[in-house]
Structure formats: structure tokens, C-alpha cells
Motif scaffolding. Structure first.
Motif, mmCIF file in Angstrom:
data_model
loop_
_atom_site.group_PDB
_atom_site.id
_atom_site.type_symbol
_atom_site.label_atom_id
_atom_site.label_comp_id
_atom_site.label_asym_id
_atom_site.label_seq_id
_atom_site.Cartn_x
_atom_site.Cartn_y
_atom_site.Cartn_z
ATOM 1 N N VAL A 206 0.847 -1.183 0.000
ATOM 2 C CA VAL A 206 0.000 0.000 0.000
ATOM 3 C C VAL A 206 0.890 1.243 0.000
ATOM 4 C CG1 VAL A 206 -1.718 1.297 1.312
ATOM 5 C CG2 VAL A 206 -1.872 -1.210 1.152
ATOM 6 N N ASP A 207 0.547 2.216 -0.840
ATOM 7 C CA ASP A 207 1.289 3.483 -0.918
ATOM 8 C C ASP A 207 0.758 4.407 0.185
ATOM 9 O OD1 ASP A 207 2.516 5.850 -1.537
ATOM 10 O OD2 ASP A 207 2.268 5.627 -3.704
ATOM 11 N N ASN A 208 1.577 4.647 1.195
ATOM 12 C CA ASN A 208 1.128 5.444 2.360
ATOM 13 C C ASN A 208 1.444 6.919 2.246
ATOM 14 O OD1 ASN A 208 -0.108 3.453 3.896
ATOM 15 N ND2 ASN A 208 1.873 2.705 4.662
ATOM 16 N N ARG A 209 1.898 7.356 1.090
ATOM 17 C CA ARG A 209 2.227 8.769 0.967
ATOM 18 C C ARG A 209 0.980 9.649 1.108
ATOM 19 N NH1 ARG A 209 5.736 8.773 -4.467
ATOM 20 N NH2 ARG A 209 4.362 7.017 -4.894
ATOM 21 N N GLN A 210 1.147 10.742 1.796
ATOM 22 C CA GLN A 210 0.041 11.687 1.989
ATOM 23 C C GLN A 210 -0.043 12.599 0.768
ATOM 24 O OE1 GLN A 210 -2.088 11.520 4.596
ATOM 25 N NE2 GLN A 210 -0.899 9.698 5.224
ATOM 26 N N PRO A 218 2.812 8.529 -10.065
ATOM 27 C CA PRO A 218 3.280 7.492 -10.996
ATOM 28 C C PRO A 218 3.739 6.250 -10.238
ATOM 29 C CG PRO A 218 4.240 9.628 -11.522
ATOM 30 C CD PRO A 218 3.557 9.804 -10.211
ATOM 31 N N GLY A 219 3.418 5.109 -10.782
ATOM 32 C CA GLY A 219 3.826 3.848 -10.143
ATOM 33 C C GLY A 219 2.822 3.324 -9.143
ATOM 34 N N SER A 220 1.736 4.086 -8.932
ATOM 35 C CA SER A 220 0.694 3.635 -8.000
ATOM 36 C C SER A 220 -0.648 3.640 -8.710
ATOM 37 C CB SER A 220 0.642 4.538 -6.758
ATOM 38 O OG SER A 220 1.839 4.436 -6.020
ATOM 39 N N VAL A 223 -7.322 1.213 -6.084
ATOM 40 C CA VAL A 223 -8.056 -0.050 -6.225
ATOM 41 C C VAL A 223 -9.196 -0.058 -5.214
ATOM 42 C CG1 VAL A 223 -7.886 -2.574 -6.191
ATOM 43 C CG2 VAL A 223 -5.908 -1.187 -6.904
ATOM 44 N N PRO A 224 -10.414 -0.345 -5.647
ATOM 45 C CA PRO A 224 -11.550 -0.348 -4.709
ATOM 46 C C PRO A 224 -11.504 -1.533 -3.759
ATOM 47 C CG PRO A 224 -12.257 -1.100 -6.869
ATOM 48 C CD PRO A 224 -10.831 -0.652 -7.024
ATOM 49 N N ASP A 225 -12.068 -1.300 -2.574
ATOM 50 C CA ASP A 225 -12.191 -2.392 -1.610
ATOM 51 C C ASP A 225 -13.335 -3.307 -2.052
ATOM 52 O OD1 ASP A 225 -11.400 -2.998 1.503
ATOM 53 O OD2 ASP A 225 -13.448 -3.586 1.034
ATOM 54 N N ALA A 226 -13.184 -4.596 -1.777
ATOM 55 C CA ALA A 226 -14.189 -5.567 -2.226
ATOM 56 C C ALA A 226 -15.497 -5.454 -1.449
ATOM 57 C CB ALA A 226 -13.634 -6.980 -2.097
ATOM 58 N N GLN A 227 -15.444 -4.860 -0.220
ATOM 59 C CA GLN A 227 -16.652 -4.839 0.604
ATOM 60 C C GLN A 227 -17.008 -3.459 1.105
ATOM 61 O OE1 GLN A 227 -15.460 -7.764 3.548
ATOM 62 N NE2 GLN A 227 -16.588 -9.385 2.492
ATOM 63 N N ASP A 228 -16.038 -2.723 1.631
ATOM 64 C CA ASP A 228 -16.327 -1.456 2.299
ATOM 65 C C ASP A 228 -16.729 -0.359 1.308
ATOM 66 O OD1 ASP A 228 -15.808 -2.572 4.728
ATOM 67 O OD2 ASP A 228 -13.702 -1.936 4.779
ATOM 68 N N LYS A 229 -17.746 0.403 1.696
ATOM 69 C CA LYS A 229 -18.201 1.528 0.872
ATOM 70 C C LYS A 229 -18.457 2.740 1.757
ATOM 71 C CE LYS A 229 -20.382 -1.287 -2.701
ATOM 72 N NZ LYS A 229 -21.610 -1.608 -3.443
ATOM 73 N N TYR A 230 -18.379 3.907 1.137
ATOM 74 C CA TYR A 230 -18.732 5.131 1.848
ATOM 75 C C TYR A 230 -20.253 5.252 1.939
ATOM 76 C CZ TYR A 230 -13.828 6.451 1.175
ATOM 77 O OH TYR A 230 -12.468 6.462 1.199
ATOM 78 N N GLN A 231 -20.688 6.264 2.687
ATOM 79 C CA GLN A 231 -22.122 6.441 2.883
ATOM 80 C C GLN A 231 -22.863 6.721 1.575
ATOM 81 O OE1 GLN A 231 -22.599 9.446 5.926
ATOM 82 N NE2 GLN A 231 -22.273 7.961 7.588
ATOM 83 N N SER A 234 -20.225 4.863 -2.845
ATOM 84 C CA SER A 234 -18.975 4.683 -3.606
ATOM 85 C C SER A 234 -18.016 3.815 -2.792
ATOM 86 C CB SER A 234 -18.341 6.038 -3.913
ATOM 87 O OG SER A 234 -18.067 6.718 -2.705
ATOM 88 N N PRO A 235 -17.229 2.982 -3.460
ATOM 89 C CA PRO A 235 -16.357 2.058 -2.723
ATOM 90 C C PRO A 235 -15.170 2.766 -2.097
ATOM 91 C CG PRO A 235 -15.973 1.874 -5.076
ATOM 92 C CD PRO A 235 -17.133 2.810 -4.918
ATOM 93 N N VAL A 236 -14.774 2.270 -0.956
ATOM 94 C CA VAL A 236 -13.522 2.722 -0.343
ATOM 95 C C VAL A 236 -12.374 2.265 -1.243
ATOM 96 C CG1 VAL A 236 -11.994 2.420 1.645
ATOM 97 C CG2 VAL A 236 -14.468 2.640 1.985
ATOM 98 N N THR A 237 -11.405 3.134 -1.468
ATOM 99 C CA THR A 237 -10.308 2.761 -2.361
ATOM 100 C C THR A 237 -8.981 2.776 -1.611
ATOM 101 O OG1 THR A 237 -10.020 5.050 -3.095
ATOM 102 C CG2 THR A 237 -11.477 3.645 -4.410
ATOM 103 N N TYR A 238 -8.057 2.008 -2.108
ATOM 104 C CA TYR A 238 -6.694 1.952 -1.568
ATOM 105 C C TYR A 238 -5.743 2.477 -2.640
ATOM 106 C CZ TYR A 238 -8.262 -1.095 2.243
ATOM 107 O OH TYR A 238 -8.892 -1.611 3.329
ATOM 108 N N LEU A 239 -4.743 3.209 -2.195
ATOM 109 C CA LEU A 239 -3.665 3.616 -3.098
ATOM 110 C C LEU A 239 -2.558 2.574 -2.943
ATOM 111 C CD1 LEU A 239 -2.658 5.820 -5.056
ATOM 112 C CD2 LEU A 239 -1.557 6.923 -3.084
#
Length: 522
Positions: A206-210, A218-220, A223-231, A234-239
Motif C-alpha cells: 500500500v502506498d502510504n504517501r500523503q 506514478p507507479g501507484s 483499487v476499490p475495496d471488495a466490501q467497504d463503501k462510503y455512505q 462509492s467504494p472505499v479505495t486503496y492507493l
């Protein structure tokens, strides 16, 4: 002819006894048959899709995705090749399935073309001025399509076999389609879920840069989470980093299990030697960093690496149900599909249709059997009765052979059995007619029987062998219903030759020895 070796008598009686023994489980319920001791036969005849119901699917393989991925691979190779050769370029990209690049220095175009020709087999390379275009040749495109479909067939076979179903039909149709018929499935939606998932799994850091919201360095990639969604839905995403740290191709085993600390349903996996080494290196160098497990473009879980994992095994958790862990482990063991699948046609065949077919087949078989029995008795007297006994044993042996071989009985297969009933007494008719001819010229009963069998045997073998060859060819080049017909026809030919030649001859010899008739009434 009157002599019948003891080993032949033992063989004939032994085969008949085995036939009866292996047929018996078919008269028991499925549970009772499976509960029989291991030393007793317990296999029942496997019914095809048209007899016991099931699922029929016509699937299209997304070969375009495979070709697109191959083009992206070629583009990356081109970038590496040009950088190594220190050739400046611009406009490197993909247009359709073609890879294009512009060489800035006209003097180095020929060098670039030469490097691409050496590296990229199966591609047609053309240049116009500074622009170079690489296109897959027709042969390469065909090989990629065929390879993707054949690999998909193998993966689907592994997945469906893991469900424990009997005799599924999984065959290629045309260039991009696969026909799947699975008899006995009572949960078609689960089957579609298991078949339809590509199951391509990769491990990324996981890219933890703020960064500012919405920005992707670039290079990242996001990707959406398979289960978690916002209110807002829309899906929660990971960088996450684009670089694949470990691929699911390195997995050699995956099993459903439970986490000993939380009692949560998880999937335990194990890597091969190479994968274990890479997994150990990554977890050693990135303690404290979240490690995302991505399946089909969605993050299943992203746990923080607490300590190096050096054993080559781990767990995938993600608020799974027990059923989901079973399905996921099955998918991971079977491997990923090379391309996504599209369901073009779906039919669920109910068992009611099969029941009607079985009932109709029973009526046809019984009517045909009675007609043949009556005809043989009227035409050949007690000899006809012996042929009828052999006919009944022939049917028993067919059922036993289907049970032992676990060959699927289909509706055309029932037609093959009914046809065999009519053909089974043909050999005896030939033999009895020869005996009649010998009796008519004044031979003694033993001499007439001996001559009758001797003269008919060659004709019988010739006729049945040619039909058997036709059945083998039907099985080899046919599919689905054609194969079902070929199976029962081939088995029926073999068993009818045994019963018509060996069993009836044993009965005739035994009768002649005991009664010593001076005249044959045939």
C-alpha cells in the motif's frame, strides 16, 4: 464342440456373477449405496444432463483482453529495449492491438527495427519515416486465441471437478466459446459464480504517501475495496503500488480454515519455493506497511505486516462466510483464468424432463425386450429361450459396465441400449440358422451344433467389430449426445458378443450333455 474347458465355464459364470454384483447398487438409494462397505461395489450409473437435470452454459472467452495484455507487455519490452540501447523515443503507446513508437533520431530507426525484430517474434514490424508500428501476425493472433480458450477449458475443468460433480461436459466451441454442461447441479448460481471469476490474485504494497485527494502518483494506482463503501455508496479505495510483489501463480495450495485467535473464517495459502522466498523478502523489508491482497481488481484485505513471514504460508481474511472461503480456496487452487468470461446462454434443465425420458426409455426397452423374447421362443423353441436368457444377462452386463466405468448414461445412450437389445440376438439368429441348415442335411445334434457355431463365428465377429469401430470413431470425434450413444453402443456390442457366443454356447453344451438328444427341434 461338446467339450467346454473348465476355465471357460468359470470365466463365463464369474463374469455373469460380477455383472449382477456391480448392478445391485443401482437398485438402492444413493445414500444406501454410498453406505455399503468399501469391499462391495457401491457405484451407481451416472446420469447425464438430459436425464437428471443440471446446468447448460455457453461461455465466450474474452480473448481480446489476452491480446491487449500481450500488447501491453510488448510495449513495456519496447521501452526497456530502447532505454538499454540509449535510443531516444516518443509517442510509445498502443493503438488497437498495434504498438507504435516514434524514434527521435532518424539515423537509429534501422537499429531500433533490428532490435524489435530480434526481440518480438510473431510480430510484423513496419516503419514509415521515424514511426515504427508492430502488429501481431495472423498466426500469432490465432495462437493466442487458441491458447486462451484451451487454458480456460483446463481451469474450468479443475474448478468444476473440485465441486465433486460427475462427468461434466466442458468442450471448446468455435474459436472463442466454451460449452459447459454440468449434470446434477442444484445451485446453478454458485456454479456461475465459481466459473465466472477470473481469480487473478496479486500482492501489492500500500502506498502510504500523503497526497492531495484524487491524486495518484506514478507507479501507484487506486483499487476499490471488495466490501467497504462510503455512505454515498462509492467504494472505499486503496492507493497501492502497481508493482506486483508476489503473484498468485506462486500459490500451490489454498484451503478454507479458521483463524485460531478470532475464530474467523479465513483462507490459508502456501507458496512454492520461489514464491515463499519473494514473500519472505517483501515482508522482511516492509514491516509496519499494509500489504494489499487484490483479487480480480479489488482489495480483499490489506493487513499491516507485523513481522517477517518466512514460512511461505499465510492467511487471507476478509469477513468471509464459510461458503466464501470454500469457494475462494477452490478458485485459488484451480488457478486464474487467462481472460474474463461472458455467459452467452444459460439453460437450467429440470429433472422432470429426464424422468419423462427415463420412463419413455423404460417402456421402449420393455416392449422391445418382450417382442424379442416372444419372437425367439416362437422361432427357435428352447434354443430361443437360451438366447433370451443371454439377452437378459447382456442388459445386466451393460448396466454393470456403465456403473464400473462411471460412463454417463444420456438420453441417446438409452437409445443405444434399446438398439443393443435388438442387435443382441442377431448373433444367435445366425448360429441357429446355421444349425438348422446342418440338421436339414442330416447331421447329428452334436455335429450340427458344432458346425453351426464354427460357420457363424467369423461372420459374427466381422459384423460386430466393424460396428465397434464405428462406435469408437463416434466417441472420438463426436461430442455430448453422440458420445453418449457411442458409449452404450460400444459396451452393448462387447457384452452381446460375450453373451451370444460364450454364454449361449455354455447353455447349449450343458443341455446336450444332460439330455443327449437324438434329434434337434430348432
Amino acid at each position: 464342440m461338446i467339450y467346454f474347458a473348465k476355465w471357460k465355464i468359470a470365466m463365463v459364470l464369474g463374469v455373469c456373477l460380477l455383472g449382477l454384483t456391480f448392478l445391485v447398487p443401482n437398485f438402492l438409494s444413493k445414500e444406501a449405496a454410498e453406505g455399503l462397505p468399501d469391499y462391495l461395489p457401491h457405484k451407481q450409473i451416472s446420469l447425464g444432463l438430459d436425464l437428471q437435470g443440471g446446468v447448460h452454459l455457453l461461455i465466450e472467452v474474452g480473448v481480446g483482453t489476452v491480446i491487449r495484455e500481450r500488447a501491453e507487455s510488448v510495449r513495456d519490452d519496447v521501452r526497456v529495449t530502447l532505454r538499454k540501447a540509449k535510443i531516444r523515443y516518443s509517442g510509445l503507446g498502443i493503438n488497437g492491438t498495434n504498438v507504435r513508437v516514434t524514434i527521435k533520431d532518424p539515423a537509429k530507426v534501422d537499429q531500433a527495427v533490428s532490435l524489435f525484430t530480434a526481440d518480438q517474434a510473431g510480430m510484423d514490424i513496419e516503419n514509415s519515416g521515424n514511426n515504427i508500428t508492430m502488429a501481431f501476425s495472423d498466426k500469432a493472433l490465432k495462437e493466442q486465441k487458441v491458447g486462451a480458450v484451451e487454458q480456460s477449458v483446463e481451469v474450468l475443468r479443475k474448478r468444476i471437478d473440485a465441486l465433486g460433480v460427475r462427468e461434466p461436459t466442458i468442450i471448446r466451441q468455435g474459436d472463442e466459446r466454451i460449452l459447459v454442461q454440468v449434470p446434477g447441479i442444484d445451485d446453478p448460481e454458485r456454479l456461475k459464480t465459481i466459473i465466472g471469476k477470473t481469480a487473478k490474485m496479486t500482492f501489492h504494497l500500500v502506498d502510504n504517501r500523503q497526497l492531495a485527494p484524487g491524486r495518484v502518483p506514478p507507479g501507484s494506482m487506486r483499487v476499490p475495496d471488495a466490501q467497504d463503501k462510503y455512505q454515498d455508496g462509492s467504494p472505499v479505495t486503496y492507493l497501492v503500488q502497481k508493482r506486483v510483489m508476489v503473484s498468485g501463480e506462486s500459490l500451490i495450495d489454498a484451503q478454507p480454515s479458521f483463524d485460531s485467535r478470532t475464530n474467523e473464517a479465513v483462507v490459508s495459502f502456501r507458496f512454492d519455493t520461489r514464491g515463499a522466498r519473494k514473500f519472505g523478502d517483501v515482508t522482511t523489508k516492509n514491516v509496519g506497511v499494509p500489504f494489499a491482497i487484490i483479487l480480480d481488481g479489488k482489495v480483499i484485505t490489506a493487513p499491516v505486516i507485523r513481522e517477517p513471514i518466512l514460512g511461505g504460508s499465510g492467511q487471507i481474511s476478509g469477513r468471509f462466510t464459510v461458503q466464501e472461503t470454500q469457494d475462494l480456496s477452490l478458485l485459488l487452487r484451480a488457478g486464474a483464468l487467462p481472460a474474463p468470461l461472458t455467459f452467452l446462454e444459460e439453460r437450467t434443465v429440470g429433472p422432470g424432463m429426464g424422468a419423462d425420458s427415463i420412463a419413455a426409455g423404460k417402456i421402449a426397452a420393455i416392449v422391445g425386450l418382450i417382442a424379442v423374447i416372444v419372437f425367439m421362443v416362437i422361432s427357435y423353441g428352447k434354443f430361443g429361450g437360451m438366447a433370451d436368457v443371454a439377452l437378459m444377462m447382456n442388459i445386466i452386463l451393460i448396466g454393470a459396465a456403465l456403473s464400473v466405468l462411471q460412463a454417463t448414461l444420456t438420453l441417446p445412450g438409452i437409445a443405444g441400449v434399446v438398439l443393443t437389445i435388438g442387435m443382441a440376438v442377431d448373433a444367435n439368429v445366425l448360429i441357429f440358422e446355421r444349425i438348422r441348415e446342418e440338421v436339414a442335411v442330416g447331421r447329428t445334434p452334436i455335429s450340427a451344433v458344432d458346425a453351426g457355431y464354427s460357420r457363424a463365428i467369423t461372420t459374427i465377429i466381422d459384423a460386430n467389430v466393424t460396428t465397434l469401430i464405428a462406435a469408437v470413431l463416434l466417441y472420438q470425434f463426436g461430442s455430448g449426445p453422440i458420445r453418449g450413444f457411442a458409449v452404450t453402443l460400444a459396451i452393448g456390442i462387447v457384452t452381446s458378443m460375450f453373451t451370444a457366443i460364450m454364454l449361449t454356447r455354455l447353455m447349449v453344451v450343458t443341455w446336450l450333455r444332460r439330455n443327449k438328444p437324438t434329434k434337434l427341434e430348432i
